[in-house]
Motif scaffolding. Structure first.
Motif, PDB file in Angstrom:
ATOM      1  N   PHE A 107       5.620   2.124   1.409  1.00  0.00           N
ATOM      2  CA  PHE A 107       6.145   1.101   2.315  1.00  0.00           C
ATOM      3  C   PHE A 107       5.069   0.087   2.653  1.00  0.00           C
ATOM      4  O   PHE A 107       5.335  -1.112   2.767  1.00  0.00           O
ATOM      5  N   ARG A 108       3.835   0.568   2.819  1.00  0.00           N
ATOM      6  CA  ARG A 108       2.716  -0.331   3.086  1.00  0.00           C
ATOM      7  C   ARG A 108       2.423  -1.234   1.890  1.00  0.00           C
ATOM      8  O   ARG A 108       1.828  -2.304   2.039  1.00  0.00           O
ATOM      9  N   ALA A 109       2.829  -0.779   0.697  1.00  0.00           N
ATOM     10  CA  ALA A 109       2.643  -1.573  -0.521  1.00  0.00           C
ATOM     11  C   ALA A 109       3.887  -2.391  -0.849  1.00  0.00           C
ATOM     12  O   ALA A 109       4.008  -2.911  -1.958  1.00  0.00           O
ATOM     13  N   GLY A 110       4.821  -2.489   0.109  1.00  0.00           N
ATOM     14  CA  GLY A 110       6.025  -3.283  -0.098  1.00  0.00           C
ATOM     15  C   GLY A 110       7.096  -2.587  -0.899  1.00  0.00           C
ATOM     16  O   GLY A 110       7.976  -3.246  -1.462  1.00  0.00           O
ATOM     17  N   LEU A 111       7.063  -1.250  -0.946  1.00  0.00           N
ATOM     18  CA  LEU A 111       8.009  -0.480  -1.750  1.00  0.00           C
ATOM     19  C   LEU A 111       8.778   0.486  -0.851  1.00  0.00           C
ATOM     20  O   LEU A 111       8.251   0.965   0.153  1.00  0.00           O
ATOM     21  N   PHE A 112       9.986   0.807  -1.252  1.00  0.00           N
ATOM     22  CA  PHE A 112      10.821   1.740  -0.488  1.00  0.00           C
ATOM     23  C   PHE A 112      11.089   2.953  -1.378  1.00  0.00           C
ATOM     24  O   PHE A 112      11.932   2.909  -2.264  1.00  0.00           O
ATOM     25  N   ASN A 113      10.356   4.019  -1.121  1.00  0.00           N
ATOM     26  CA  ASN A 113      10.478   5.234  -1.926  1.00  0.00           C
ATOM     27  C   ASN A 113      11.567   6.139  -1.349  1.00  0.00           C
ATOM     28  O   ASN A 113      11.337   6.863  -0.380  1.00  0.00           O
ATOM     29  N   ILE A 114      12.742   6.119  -1.957  1.00  0.00           N
ATOM     30  CA  ILE A 114      13.824   7.009  -1.544  1.00  0.00           C
ATOM     31  C   ILE A 114      13.828   8.259  -2.428  1.00  0.00           C
ATOM     32  O   ILE A 114      14.699   9.113  -2.294  1.00  0.00           O
ATOM     33  N   GLY A 115      12.835   8.371  -3.291  1.00  0.00           N
ATOM     34  CA  GLY A 115      12.824   9.463  -4.253  1.00  0.00           C
ATOM     35  C   GLY A 115      12.019  10.672  -3.866  1.00  0.00           C
ATOM     36  O   GLY A 115      11.754  11.538  -4.713  1.00  0.00           O
ATOM     37  N   ASN A 161       2.139  -9.751   0.389  1.00  0.00           N
ATOM     38  CA  ASN A 161       2.502 -10.908  -0.431  1.00  0.00           C
ATOM     39  C   ASN A 161       2.065 -10.669  -1.869  1.00  0.00           C
ATOM     40  O   ASN A 161       0.912 -10.931  -2.217  1.00  0.00           O
ATOM     41  N   PRO A 162       2.957 -10.156  -2.732  1.00  0.00           N
ATOM     42  CA  PRO A 162       2.579  -9.843  -4.115  1.00  0.00           C
ATOM     43  C   PRO A 162       2.037 -11.051  -4.875  1.00  0.00           C
ATOM     44  O   PRO A 162       1.027 -10.936  -5.591  1.00  0.00           O
ATOM     45  N   ASP A 163       2.682 -12.198  -4.729  1.00  0.00           N
ATOM     46  CA  ASP A 163       2.229 -13.398  -5.441  1.00  0.00           C
ATOM     47  C   ASP A 163       0.868 -13.851  -4.943  1.00  0.00           C
ATOM     48  O   ASP A 163      -0.010 -14.223  -5.736  1.00  0.00           O
ATOM     49  N   GLY A 164       0.693 -13.816  -3.629  1.00  0.00           N
ATOM     50  CA  GLY A 164      -0.601 -14.186  -3.066  1.00  0.00           C
ATOM     51  C   GLY A 164      -1.702 -13.228  -3.499  1.00  0.00           C
ATOM     52  O   GLY A 164      -2.832 -13.650  -3.741  1.00  0.00           O
ATOM     53  N   ALA A 165      -1.361 -11.930  -3.567  1.00  0.00           N
ATOM     54  CA  ALA A 165      -2.347 -10.944  -4.013  1.00  0.00           C
ATOM     55  C   ALA A 165      -2.763 -11.206  -5.458  1.00  0.00           C
ATOM     56  O   ALA A 165      -3.955 -11.144  -5.801  1.00  0.00           O
ATOM     57  N   GLU A 166      -1.797 -11.499  -6.312  1.00  0.00           N
ATOM     58  CA  GLU A 166      -2.100 -11.818  -7.715  1.00  0.00           C
ATOM     59  C   GLU A 166      -2.972 -13.063  -7.798  1.00  0.00           C
ATOM     60  O   GLU A 166      -3.935 -13.122  -8.577  1.00  0.00           O
ATOM     61  N   TYR A 167      -2.655 -14.072  -6.987  1.00  0.00           N
ATOM     62  CA  TYR A 167      -3.442 -15.311  -6.986  1.00  0.00           C
ATOM     63  C   TYR A 167      -4.875 -15.045  -6.547  1.00  0.00           C
ATOM     64  O   TYR A 167      -5.812 -15.713  -7.006  1.00  0.00           O
ATOM     65  N   GLY A 168      -5.044 -14.063  -5.653  1.00  0.00           N
ATOM     66  CA  GLY A 168      -6.372 -13.721  -5.175  1.00  0.00           C
ATOM     67  C   GLY A 168      -7.132 -12.775  -6.087  1.00  0.00           C
ATOM     68  O   GLY A 168      -8.217 -12.322  -5.726  1.00  0.00           O
ATOM     69  N   GLY A 169      -6.563 -12.453  -7.231  1.00  0.00           N
ATOM     70  CA  GLY A 169      -7.267 -11.617  -8.198  1.00  0.00           C
ATOM     71  C   GLY A 169      -6.949 -10.143  -8.125  1.00  0.00           C
ATOM     72  O   GLY A 169      -7.609  -9.326  -8.768  1.00  0.00           O
ATOM     73  N   ILE A 170      -5.942  -9.765  -7.358  1.00  0.00           N
ATOM     74  CA  ILE A 170      -5.550  -8.362  -7.225  1.00  0.00           C
ATOM     75  C   ILE A 170      -4.482  -8.040  -8.264  1.00  0.00           C
ATOM     76  O   ILE A 170      -3.532  -8.808  -8.455  1.00  0.00           O
ATOM     77  N   ASN A 171      -4.646  -6.913  -8.929  1.00  0.00           N
ATOM     78  CA  ASN A 171      -3.675  -6.460  -9.927  1.00  0.00           C
ATOM     79  C   ASN A 171      -2.508  -5.793  -9.198  1.00  0.00           C
ATOM     80  O   ASN A 171      -2.588  -4.637  -8.804  1.00  0.00           O
ATOM     81  N   ALA A 172      -1.423  -6.544  -9.023  1.00  0.00           N
ATOM     82  CA  ALA A 172      -0.284  -6.026  -8.266  1.00  0.00           C
ATOM     83  C   ALA A 172       0.362  -4.841  -8.962  1.00  0.00           C
ATOM     84  O   ALA A 172       0.792  -3.883  -8.312  1.00  0.00           O
ATOM     85  N   SER A 173       0.439  -4.882 -10.277  1.00  0.00           N
ATOM     86  CA  SER A 173       1.048  -3.778 -11.024  1.00  0.00           C
ATOM     87  C   SER A 173       0.289  -2.479 -10.795  1.00  0.00           C
ATOM     88  O   SER A 173       0.891  -1.418 -10.595  1.00  0.00           O
ATOM     89  N   LYS A 174      -1.027  -2.569 -10.795  1.00  0.00           N
ATOM     90  CA  LYS A 174      -1.856  -1.384 -10.546  1.00  0.00           C
ATOM     91  C   LYS A 174      -1.583  -0.823  -9.154  1.00  0.00           C
ATOM     92  O   LYS A 174      -1.444   0.401  -8.977  1.00  0.00           O
ATOM     93  N   GLY A 175      -1.486  -1.704  -8.156  1.00  0.00           N
ATOM     94  CA  GLY A 175      -1.239  -1.250  -6.791  1.00  0.00           C
ATOM     95  C   GLY A 175       0.108  -0.573  -6.648  1.00  0.00           C
ATOM     96  O   GLY A 175       0.231   0.452  -5.977  1.00  0.00           O
ATOM     97  N   ILE A 176       1.129  -1.127  -7.311  1.00  0.00           N
ATOM     98  CA  ILE A 176       2.474  -0.563  -7.224  1.00  0.00           C
ATOM     99  C   ILE A 176       2.530   0.814  -7.872  1.00  0.00           C
ATOM    100  O   ILE A 176       3.040   1.781  -7.290  1.00  0.00           O
TER     101      ILE A 176
END
Length: 370
Positions: free
Chosen positions: A79-87, A245-260
């Motif tokens: 949830f802190r990473a912007g995801l909803f884990n119902i699994g 902000n996934p797009d902002g994180a990517e713009y700042g050099g953060i690998n969003a896919s890795k975080g997810i």
């Protein structure tokens, strides 16, 4: 200094919202208790006595809290990473089933190898089951809610409908009993331990009704580790940045896919640990019905704890107390549905207050509230 004071103010506000929701739920619950021709005072007294009335009750409240804390953490982290884990339900089942198979299949391993092996195996498979929807989200933009719901049903089919039938123990819908070398230490057996039996409080645990085992302390350790990961490490910062902000994180050099993917894998491993504890510490085999809806209740626990690891501990203990105290309420003549109703009311008012909080924040941002 201002940032620190703002953070403290935010934490206190969130804590106050959770406490307010609990109080309101209990007040509204009194109306339904009146419909049963019982006294709300007697009902809530029974609830308290059943959950905290003596040492055995407290220990069993903590025992019932353990899987709820872990599944709550499994919801809170993504949830802190912007995801909803119902699994978490499916991840719990996969982790528990794996631990159960490792627990009975290997018959000659010493305990100091067998138990950690079973725990790690269960957590790893649970992590894979959580990481899969994370991968689908990161690489193919498959919504994690859809993916985790589908994987819950697949996990049920693989473990309960199919897996148990392969390894079914004679006479019951369960896998064979695990080896003693894979069993988690239960505190009711504390007097048999050469070191722990010498502790001054050891005799308090030596009660046959106590079911508390070491997975509770592993759950506390998991909460501390996740708190440190989220708020004290670069990886945690990247996860939270992706959630903000996934797009902002990517713009700042953060690998969003890795975080997810990382967030979902870790959350799956934590949910898997909940299943591991139920198999190795409570039932000593993987059995049908052992999940008891923990994965879905974990969503409520995460909401009560404001998706903060330490808050999740308190939320898990709250729901564990409701479950344990509810038994005493039933003995006093209060229908078990009342406890479920109070849990539902807590969830409802937490959600309602959160919605109200978001509404006020949006109005303030638009200048509607000074």
């Amino acid at each position: 200094m201002n940032n620190y004071s703002d953070k403290i103010k935010s934490i206190l506000t969130d804590l106050g919202l959770s406490l307010l929701s609990i109080v309101v739920a209990l007040i509204v619950g009194t109306l339904f208790i009146f419909l049963t021709d019982k006294s709300p005072l007697d009902a809530y007294s029974a609830l308290y006595i059943g959950a905290f009335g003596n040492f055995s009750a407290i220990a069993n409240t903590l025992w019932r809290s353990t899987p709820l804390i872990l599944t709550g953490l499994a919801v809170a982290l993504p949830f802190r990473a912007g995801l909803f884990n119902i699994g978490a339900e499916g991840q719990l089942l996969m982790g528990g089933f794996t631990a159960g198979v490792v627990g009975f299949y290997f018959t000659s391993l010493p305990a100091f190898i067998h138990l950690p092996f079973a725990i790690i195996a269960g957590m790893f498979v649970g992590g894979l089951w959580g990481g899969l929807p994370g991968f689908l989200k990161a690489k193919m933009d498959v919504h994690e809610v859809i993916a985790t719901i589908m994987l819950n049903h697949i996990a049920i089919a693989l473990t309960i409908n199919y897996g148990i039938n392969i390894f079914r123990d004679t006479g019951r819908p369960a896998t064979p009993r695990i080896m003693d070398s894979a069993a988690m230490f239960n505190f009711k057996n504390i007097m048999d331990h050469p070191f722990l039996s010498k502790l001054p409080f050891a005799e308090l645990f030596a009660h046959p009704a106590i079911r508390l085992h070491i997975n509770f302390f592993l759950a506390l350790a998991a909460a501390v580790v996740l708190w440190y990961l989220l708020f004290k490490t670069t990886l945690g910062y990247e996860m939270r940045a992706v959630g903000f902000n996934p797009d902002g994180a990517e713009y700042g050099g953060i690998n969003a896919s890795k975080g997810i993917i990382t967030a979902m894998f870790i959350s799956g491993a934590v949910a898997g640990l909940a299943g591991v504890g139920e198999v190795l510490g409570t039932h000593f085999s993987f059995m049908q019905g052992m999940d008891a809806g923990y994965g879905f209740t974990g969503i409520a626990v995460a909401l009560i704890g404001q998706t903060h690891p330490i808050g999740v501990i308190l939320g898990g203990i709250l729901f564990g107390a409701l479950a344990q105290g509810g038994l005493e309420m039933q003995f006093s003549g209060i229908p078990s549905e009342i406890v479920m109703l109070i849990q539902a009311l807590v969830i409802f008012f937490v959600a309602a207050l959160q919605v109200f909080k978001v509404y006020l924040a949006k109005r303030k941002a638009k200048g509607g509230v000074e």
